[in-house]
Design an enzyme around this catalytic site. Structure first.
Site, PDB file in Angstrom:
ATOM      1  CG  HIS A   1     -10.952  -7.002   6.948  1.00 14.86           C
ATOM      2  ND1 HIS A   1      -9.848  -7.149   7.739  1.00 14.86           N
ATOM      3  CD2 HIS A   1     -10.601  -7.498   5.736  1.00 14.86           C
ATOM      4  CE1 HIS A   1      -8.879  -7.722   7.031  1.00 14.86           C
ATOM      5  NE2 HIS A   1      -9.301  -7.945   5.820  1.00 14.86           N
TER       6      HIS A   1
ATOM      7  CD  GLU B   1      -1.865  -2.371   1.316  1.00 15.78           C
ATOM      8  OE1 GLU B   1      -0.759  -2.649   1.820  1.00 15.78           O
ATOM      9  OE2 GLU B   1      -2.714  -3.238   1.031  1.00 15.78           O
TER      10      GLU B   1
HETATM   11  C1  LIG Z   1      -2.298  -4.631   4.043  1.00 18.85           C
HETATM   12  C2  LIG Z   1      -3.332  -5.467   3.351  1.00 18.85           C
HETATM   13  N1  LIG Z   1      -3.534  -5.289   2.029  1.00 18.85           N
HETATM   14  C3  LIG Z   1      -4.452  -6.033   1.381  1.00 18.85           C
HETATM   15  C4  LIG Z   1      -5.185  -6.957   2.043  1.00 18.85           C
HETATM   16  C5  LIG Z   1      -6.241  -7.786   1.310  1.00 18.85           C
HETATM   17  N2  LIG Z   1      -5.746  -9.161   1.203  1.00 18.85           N
HETATM   18  C6  LIG Z   1      -6.135 -10.099   2.074  1.00 18.85           C
HETATM   19  S1  LIG Z   1      -5.374 -11.549   1.807  1.00 18.85           S
HETATM   20  C7  LIG Z   1      -4.527 -10.941   0.502  1.00 18.85           C
HETATM   21  C8  LIG Z   1      -3.584 -11.834  -0.232  1.00 18.85           C
HETATM   22  C9  LIG Z   1      -2.474 -12.314   0.647  1.00 18.85           C
HETATM   23  O1  LIG Z   1      -1.725 -13.257  -0.019  1.00 18.85           O
HETATM   24  P1  LIG Z   1      -0.637 -14.114   0.704  1.00 18.85           P
HETATM   25  O2  LIG Z   1       0.216 -13.259   1.572  1.00 18.85           O
HETATM   26  O3  LIG Z   1       0.049 -14.915  -0.325  1.00 18.85           O
HETATM   27  O4  LIG Z   1      -1.465 -15.041   1.693  1.00 18.85           O
HETATM   28  P2  LIG Z   1      -2.561 -16.147   1.353  1.00 18.85           P
HETATM   29  O5  LIG Z   1      -3.897 -15.465   1.412  1.00 18.85           O
HETATM   30  O6  LIG Z   1      -2.257 -16.719   0.020  1.00 18.85           O
HETATM   31  O7  LIG Z   1      -2.444 -17.141   2.466  1.00 18.85           O
HETATM   32  C10 LIG Z   1      -4.847  -9.613   0.267  1.00 18.85           C
HETATM   33  C11 LIG Z   1      -4.318  -8.786  -0.812  1.00 18.85           C
HETATM   34  C12 LIG Z   1      -4.969  -7.091   3.428  1.00 18.85           C
HETATM   35  N3  LIG Z   1      -5.685  -7.952   4.177  1.00 18.85           N
HETATM   36  N4  LIG Z   1      -4.026  -6.354   4.050  1.00 18.85           N
END
Ligand SMILES: Cc1ncc(C[n+]2csc(CCOP(=O)(O)OP(=O)(O)O)c2C)c(N)n1
Ligand SMILES: [Mg+2]
Lengths: 331, 330
Positions: free
Chosen positions: B131, B62
């Site tokens: 959230h 971000e």
């Molecule tokens: C700072 C932030 N940005 C965006 C999000 C929205 N978001 C939730 S999960 C996710 C993907 C995360 O991917 P990863 O770290 O690979 O974990 P996974 O969900 O695959 O376990 C995103 C973009 C968030 N929760 N927090």
């Protein structure tokens, strides 16, 4: 699969039991959601159970763990009572956080689960702080922080791993690389082949392992835990795995090519590890079936208890904003 | 020309027009390009239509998303950055507050940062404390920013286009629970709603409900319920929080002599405090009763069904109006 002879049959069984409970818990919740029995949201870790099995065996009860919204398997690994997990997922008062935190925010400090975060990347700096506290408190406990591939693109990741390496803190960073961050494939957001390569830049070891194999994942994490406990500093362990249920329950996963999913399912740790276990001279079909039945029963009981419990009452909802309730009118 | 559209479609249509009519415009954010096109499908089709080089999927970064938008804007581009869920905006706060908002002033106008940051409020999902927040109050406190929060498809389209082409940085808020809301939406290019203009969404003589964003709909619902009891509420949808359209607010309250301010942000220290204070300073002698604020209780938002115990509901507005205007008809 790596050499299971490096572990005893009871170690192998205990990893399998954690994996079975994790799988059973998620499948039970998904079933309830799909049938309309209850409404909630989860971010399933189905497919990533091997990492949970490995963590459960590699960490001591007093070691700490921080995980994410995709953390039900990790909660099981750390020994959080199933009813507390299920209750929190359903938002009822038997939940670990009385139903106020929700699926994403489960904490159970008695079991060393210090935080689960819904903010991608935010667990890492906090994990560094847990480890720093252990040093101040002259404890030899170790902190594991687990997170996804996508989290390694955050500033929080980079700042935290650098700090941990610089201060040689007893942390193990466990990346559960499931190849996707929400809908984005991992290769679209980084220009290096392995998450573990990021460790080099801050001067700590980085290891990539087959995250569908509990044994090699355990050996990698265990090595990192031992290093941390010996005062040799942090390690980044990248466990490469896959998630089968989408980012959140109900996600249609249109962005995952069918062939990729099919191929990944051939490496479903619940299936492959079971086959491996049966090749062990002391492990029988009956033994595994008993573990599975026990897991299913414990999960059922936990979910029934969570369902039967009330939602947090008005007094509970007002509690814990501060240590002492502020005077009405002043807020 | 106008057609029925959802707010989701209206925002998509505004982004499409901006991309189509200005080579300076580009979008960046997590998962927003096709085929995924975001969790809320707001940006569906835009990458296919305008190219993946103008609709950019980013890593989960971000600070870099907004920081890169700031940089590109210094070179004359008009970036539209998306913060998938508003609660994540803290990570980008430095770029918004210390850079985008202040560069014009600190460079005496030699550099400017006309970025648009779209931020989505997820309240209603039951996902819990990290959230669900409505954080507009944070940004109303920052000189140099503009803050916009529409409630209808036409307002969303017209205000988003105004935001993108505005010479100053704008925080544009979207409530995910309103994405499916339908209403008329002008289809011709060039349609704009000016930033800083409130809209009277319902006429009434007895009390003014000042509101914005999703609370506008609860205010309208409350007004219908109150009408059955003989209280006619005027509903003023601010649409823009910074700058505030005080003229419209004061004209309405001068007529009704009573006001309630309703929003989903936390009541204490929230946007309603500013509005109530402005009304009181200007119309102290006209007011029959003190201005009352309603919003979220002073608590993190609990998960699942407990959410409703803390967040604003229609009943809260009805109760506040009765407190202020209960004696109107007697
Ligand atoms: C700072 C932030 N940005 C965006 C999000 C929205 N978001 C939730 S999960 C996710 C993907 C995360 O991917 P990863 O770290 O690979 O974990 P996974 O969900 O695959 O376990 C995103 C973009 C968030 N929760 N927090
Ligand atoms: Mg991932």
């Amino acid at each position: 699969m790596s050499d299971i002879a490096q572990l005893t049959s009871s170690q192998l069984s205990s990893m399998y039991e954690v994996m079975c409970k994790s799988q059973a818990l998620e499948l039970r919740i998904l079933k309830g959601m799909r049938s309309g029995e209850f409404a909630t949201i989860i971010w399933p870790a189905r497919g990533q159970e091997a990492v949970a099995g490995a963590l459960s065996l590699a960490l001591r009860p007093d070691d700490r763990l921080i995980t994410t919204y995709r953390g039900l398997h990790d909660h099981v690994a750390k020994g959080v009572p199933l009813v507390e997990i299920a209750g929190e997922v359903l938002g009822t008062s038997v939940g670990a956080c009385k139903g106020k935190g929700g699926t994403m925010h489960i904490a159970a400090p008695e079991q060393g689960l210090m935080m689960s975060t819904g903010i991608v990347g935010s667990g890492l700096p906090v994990g560094v702080g847990l480890a720093l506290a252990a040093r101040f408190q002259k404890s030899d406990r170790v902190t594991a922080v687990t997170f996804g591939d996508g989290a390694t693109n955050t500033g929080s990741f980079h700042e935290a791993v650098n700090l941990a390496a610089t201060w040689k803190l007893p942390v193990v960073f466990v990346c559960q690389n499931n190849l996707y961050a929400e809908m984005t494939p991992v290769e679209e957001t980084m220009a290096i082949p392995h998450v573990a390569d990021r460790a080099k830049g801050v001067g700590m070891p980085g290891i990539t392992v087959d995250g569908n194999d509990p044994v090699s994942t355990y050996l990698a994490i265990r090595g990192a835990v031992d290093r941390a406990r010996a005062g040799e500093g942090p390690t980044l362990v990248e466990a490469v795995t896959f998630r089968f249920e989408g980012h959140y329950a109900g996600d249609q996963m249109k962005y995952i090519p069918a062939e990729q999913l099919e191929e990944a399912k051939k490496h479903d740790p619940m299936i492959t590890f079971r086959e491996t276990l049966l090749s062990h001279p002391e492990i029988t079909e009956e033994h595994l079936a008993a573990i599975e039945a026990r897991a299913a029963q414990e999960v059922d009981e936990a979910v029934e208890a969570a369902k039967a419990a009330p939602q947090p009452d008005a007094a509970e909802i007002e509690r814990d904003v501060y240590a002492e309730r502020l005077v009405a009118g002043n807020v | 020309m106008s057609k029925k559209a959802t707010i989701r479609e209206a925002i998509n249509s505004a982004l499409d027009e901006a991309l189509r009519t200005s080579a300076q415009v580009f979008l960046l954010g997590e998962d927003l390009a096709d085929p995924a096109a975001g969790v809320n499908a707001v940006t569906r089709g835009l990458a296919l239509e305008h190219g993946h080089d103008r609709v950019l999927n980013t890593p989960i970064s971000e600070a870099a998303i907004v920081g890169a938008a700031v940089g590109a804007s210094l070179e004359g581009m008009l970036p539209v950055a998306e913060i998938m869920i508003m609660d994540f905006i803290g990570i980008a706060m430095d770029q918004i507050v210390n850079h985008a908002a202040k560069l014009r002033y600190m460079s005496a106008g030699r550099t400017t940062s006309p970025i648009t940051v779209r931020a989505v409020v997820l309240e209603g999902s039951g996902a819990g404390g990290t959230h669900s927040q409505s954080l507009e109050g944070w940004f109303m406190h920052i000189p140099g920013l503009k803050v916009v929060y529409p409630s209808t498809p036409a307002d969303a389209k017209g205000l988003l286009l105004s935001s993108i082409f505005d010479p100053d940085p704008v925080l544009f808020m979207e409530a995910s629970r309103l994405y499916g809301k339908r209403g008329p939406m002008p289809t011709e290019d060039g349609f704009r709603i000016p930033i800083g203009k409130a809209d009277v969404k319902r006429q009434g003589r007895d009390i003014t409900i000042v509101t914005y964003g999703p609370a506008t709909w609860e205010a309208l619902e409350a007004a219908e319920a109150l009408s059955a009891e003989g209280i006619e509420a005027e509903v003023v949808d601010l649409r823009t929080l910074l700058p505030l359209d005080l003229e419209t607010v004061l004209a309405s309250v001068a007529k009704t002599r009573r006001a309630v301010v309703a929003h989903h942000a936390v009541t204490f220290g929230g946007p309603g405090a500013e509005v109530a204070s402005q009304i009181t300073e200007a119309l102290f002698n006209e007011l029959v009763e003190p201005v009352v604020r309603v919003g979220a209780k002073f608590s993190p938002i609990p998960a699942r069904a407990s959410e409703a115990a803390v967040t604003l509901g229609t009943g809260d507005i009805v109760a506040a109006v009765k407190k202020v205007a209960g004696a109107v008809r007697v």
